[in-house]
Structure formats: structure tokens, C-alpha cells
Design a protein around this motif. Structure first.
Motif, PDB file in Angstrom:
ATOM      1  N   TYR A  49      31.505 -89.710  80.763  1.00  0.00           N
ATOM      2  CA  TYR A  49      31.937 -88.843  79.668  1.00  0.00           C
ATOM      3  C   TYR A  49      30.909 -88.742  78.545  1.00  0.00           C
ATOM      4  O   TYR A  49      31.040 -87.870  77.669  1.00  0.00           O
ATOM      5  CB  TYR A  49      33.288 -89.318  79.136  1.00  0.00           C
ATOM      6  N   GLN A  53      31.681 -83.357  80.415  1.00  0.00           N
ATOM      7  CA  GLN A  53      33.058 -83.218  79.918  1.00  0.00           C
ATOM      8  C   GLN A  53      34.068 -83.441  81.036  1.00  0.00           C
ATOM      9  O   GLN A  53      35.123 -84.028  80.829  1.00  0.00           O
ATOM     10  CB  GLN A  53      33.229 -81.820  79.315  1.00  0.00           C
ATOM     11  N   ASP A  54      33.737 -82.961  82.226  1.00  0.00           N
ATOM     12  CA  ASP A  54      34.656 -83.066  83.355  1.00  0.00           C
ATOM     13  C   ASP A  54      33.891 -82.824  84.655  1.00  0.00           C
ATOM     14  O   ASP A  54      32.668 -82.614  84.647  1.00  0.00           O
ATOM     15  CB  ASP A  54      35.816 -82.068  83.224  1.00  0.00           C
ATOM     16  N   GLN A  57      31.990 -79.377  84.834  1.00  0.00           N
ATOM     17  CA  GLN A  57      30.683 -79.319  84.186  1.00  0.00           C
ATOM     18  C   GLN A  57      29.614 -80.006  85.034  1.00  0.00           C
ATOM     19  O   GLN A  57      28.479 -79.532  85.128  1.00  0.00           O
ATOM     20  CB  GLN A  57      30.761 -79.952  82.801  1.00  0.00           C
TER      21      GLN A  57
END
Length: 201
Positions: A49, A53-54, A57
């Protein structure tokens, strides 16, 4: 002395990217969790992180890597090539030669495309990254095609991607069925060449 966070970051990103690419291609985008990615990379969720972001991404970062590699290969293949009317066929052949080695990536990208289609925000992001591929092909086409072509470079670039992806998908399903009819490769080349020269006569 221990490396500073700034100096460690490229190594961390590379480890995450390598881990994710391997897991995504082995198991699929949805079946791979962030926990799986950091475990394979030998990192923590905090490391993930701090850089992404996730999973979406992270995938798009991998997508950019793949596009950059493909465009670099194509530029190298066409360096010093004189402009010619057979450019569409030559580009299509270059893409086809990468079909087998990129099969795992193709399946992954198709899975992600369907995922994006169901999530408008992800779809917008994917479209922005896909534009990098089209822009790169347009640049190559403009540098190596005849200026008298009747088809706009951007239209030709999009058509080549459509034909390549459609042909790849059909080949995979035909192979799975075990009935390998001769694929109409030359027909694809005649189609793009015919459109490229539309209006010449």
C-alpha cells in the motif's frame, strides 16, 4: 549501511511487480489476492500500500510495462525500414509472432478488460493506458507508411489491435477444442492491405 526508503522503493516495486505478474498469469487476476502477492515477494501489506492503491493500479503498472516492451520491440524491428504499402501486414505479422510467448499475458489482459467493463472507473483508467499503445502504433505507422495511404494512422492502429486480439482469442478456443483448422492468416493480411490501399485505384 541499510538502504534508505527512497533507494529501496525501486527494488520493492520490482519485487511486487514480478510477484504479481507471475501469480496473475498462473492463477488469474481475481484469484490472486494482495496477501498472495506480498507473500511471494517476501514483503508486507504495508509495502504494497506504500506503492499501490489496489490490485487494479498494480495491474495497470504491469500493463504499461508490457506495452513499453512491445513498442520497443516493434520500433527495433522496423528501424531503418523504408516506407512501404505492405506496412499493415508487416505489423500484423510482428504481433502474431509474439502471440505464443504472450499467451499468458493475453488471457490476463482479457480477464482484466472484462473486469473493467463492469466497473466504469476502472474502465476509464484502462482506456487511458490502452491509448499509450495506440499512440505508439500511430507514431510507428506515421514513420514507416506511405503518405498517400487512404486510412488514418489511428484507425489503422486500432484495426490492427482488434484483428490481433480477435485472432488470438479464436486460436485459443480452436486449440482447446482440438480441431486446428488452418487459420486464415493470409486473409487478415489481405483485409488490412485492402483497406490501407482503399481508393488507390
Amino acid at each position: 549501511m541499510p538502504k534508505s526508503p527512497t533507494k529501496r522503493r525501486p527494488l520493492t516495486v520490482a519485487a511486487l511487480n514480478d510477484s504479481a505478474l507471475a501469480l496473475f498469469t498462473e492463477h488469474g487476476f481475481h484469484a490472486t489476492s494482495i496477501r498472495d502477492i506480498v507473500a511471494r515477494a517476501g514483503l508486507t501489506r504495508g509495502a504494497f500500500y506504500s506503492n499501490y492503491q489496489d490490485k487494479e493500479q498494480l495491474f495497470l503498472a504491469l500493463y504499461d510495462q508490457q506495452i513499453d516492451r512491445l513498442l520497443a520491440d516493434l520500433r527495433a524491428a522496423f528501424t531503418g525500414t523504408a516506407p512501404g504499402g505492405d506496412l499493415p501486414s508487416r505489423l500484423l505479422r510482428e504481433l502474431a509472432e509474439r502471440r505464443r510467448e504472450d499467451e499468458g499475458w493475453f488471457l490476463l489482459s482479457m480477464e482484466f478488460t472484462l473486469h473493467a467493463a463492469r466497473h466504469p472507473e476502472v474502465a476509464r483508467s484502462l482506456a487511458e493506458h490502452e491509448a499509450r499503445l495506440i499512440d505508439g502504433l500511430v507514431e510507428l505507422i506515421e514513420a514507416t507508411s506511405e503518405p498517400t495511404s487512404q486510412v488514418r494512422p489511428r484507425d489503422l492502429a486500432r484495426l490492427l489491435v482488434i484483428l490481433h486480439e480477435g485472432a488470438t482469442a479464436m486460436r485459443l478456443t480452436e486449440e482447446a477444442r482440438g480441431e486446428l483448422a488452418e487459420f486464415p492468416e493470409e486473409l487478415l493480411h489481405r483485409v488490412v492491405d485492402g483497406l490501407f490501399h482503399a481508393g488507390d485505384h
